[in-house]
Write a protein that holds these residues in place. Structure first.
Motif, PDB file in Angstrom:
ATOM      1  N   UNK A  96     -26.694  34.682  14.087  1.00  0.00           N
ATOM      2  CA  UNK A  96     -26.266  34.630  12.695  1.00  0.00           C
ATOM      3  C   UNK A  96     -25.004  35.447  12.445  1.00  0.00           C
ATOM      4  N   UNK A  97     -24.716  36.435  13.283  1.00  0.00           N
ATOM      5  CA  UNK A  97     -23.525  37.272  13.070  1.00  0.00           C
ATOM      6  C   UNK A  97     -22.302  36.751  13.801  1.00  0.00           C
ATOM      7  N   UNK A  98     -22.325  35.473  14.154  1.00  0.00           N
ATOM      8  CA  UNK A  98     -21.186  34.828  14.825  1.00  0.00           C
ATOM      9  C   UNK A  98     -20.210  34.345  13.761  1.00  0.00           C
ATOM     10  N   UNK A  99     -19.225  35.172  13.427  1.00  0.00           N
ATOM     11  CA  UNK A  99     -18.309  34.881  12.321  1.00  0.00           C
ATOM     12  C   UNK A  99     -16.905  34.595  12.844  1.00  0.00           C
ATOM     13  N   UNK A 100     -15.892  35.070  12.114  1.00  0.00           N
ATOM     14  CA  UNK A 100     -14.509  34.829  12.507  1.00  0.00           C
ATOM     15  C   UNK A 100     -14.023  35.814  13.552  1.00  0.00           C
TER      16      UNK A 100
END
Length: 267
Positions: A96-100
């Motif tokens: 879930x913490x796979x962002x930019x």
């Protein structure tokens, strides 16, 4: 005679979701199946159910990011069934913490690559010598529509799936003359128990709107494609990326719909 009668398959991530659907379909089509998953109890339950219904299955506990466990997975399968014909590299992780990029947790990036890309590579590394012994085989990698398009987040996941498609082409090129085929399946949104827990009815309806089909797919849709690619019916298909996504990637504006869905989810 069932189309996979006498064949032996491994499915990683086989205890749930898309992997479970593939395990069930391959077993129905006659293959003996190794249900490989980090969830030991779940894998055993799936294998027990297949055996109870007249199929052949074993459960193998494996963390696909660990080379010694991947090698042991191949060895245990061959020890149990005498051969290996089919490898479905399906296990994956999408945190879930796979962002930019500016916010990227580098340790998370490495962990995603270890499971989603290095894991399938190691599966191929140890499966290919066993497939050579029986005159060929079929490797099916589960990638994602995210591997073909840019996204507003899921940066590590998307990059890992794009790399998996490149790995597929390399395996197909290097081992095609040995009778070993390798293809990639690209699911779109697939409705699983995990999906239903994660998304509200409203968000599911928005995702359905992004498809060209009048419904969202289930694990059985991917499983049917995996079984086809595992069989001799697809003997002239290798090195390919096959979308199984309800047409979402060919629809203009699909990316905007997904961004709206994610914004609603996060808020």
């Amino acid at each position: 005679m069932k189309k996979l009668e006498g064949k032996v398959a491994i499915v990683t991530g086989g205890a749930s979701g898309i992997g479970l659907g593939a395990v069930q379909r391959l077993a129905e089509d006659g293959a003996a199946v190794a249900v490989a998953d980090v969830n030991a109890e779940g894998a055993q339950q799936v294998a027990d159910e297949i055996n109870k219904n007249g199929g052949k299955a074993i459960a193998i506990t494996v963390d696909v990011a660990k080379e010694e466990e991947v090698k042991a997975m191949i060895d245990k399968t061959v020890e149990a069934f005498g051969r290996l014909d089919i490898l479905h590299n399906n296990a994956a992780w999408g945190p879930m913490n796979d962002k930019g990029i500016p916010e990227m947790d580098v340790d998370m990036w490495d962990a995603v690559m270890g499971i989603n890309l290095r894991g399938p590579m190691m599966g191929c590394k140890y499966a290919i010598p066993e497939m050579r012994k029986v005159g060929g085989g079929s490797i099916i990698n589960t990638a994602s529509a995210n591997g073909k398009v840019g996204d507003y987040e899921r940066t590590a996941y998307s990059a890992s799936k794009a790399g998996l498609m490149s790995l597929t082409r390399s395996v197909a090129t290097q081992h095609g003359k040995e009778g070993i085929r390798c293809n990639t399946v690209l699911p779109g949104l697939i409705v699983t128990p995990a999906t239903r827990r994660k998304f509200s009815t409203e968000l599911m309806e928005l995702m359905e709107e992004g498809n060209l089909t009048p419904y969202v797919g289930g694990p059985e849709d991917i499983a049917a494609l995996v079984s086809f690619l595992a069989s001799e019916e697809s003997r002239y298909i290798t090195g390919q990326e096959i979308n199984c996504d309800g047409g979402v990637l060919v629809r203009a504006g699909a990316g905007a719909i997904m961004k709206y869905v994610r914004d609603k989810e996060n808020n």
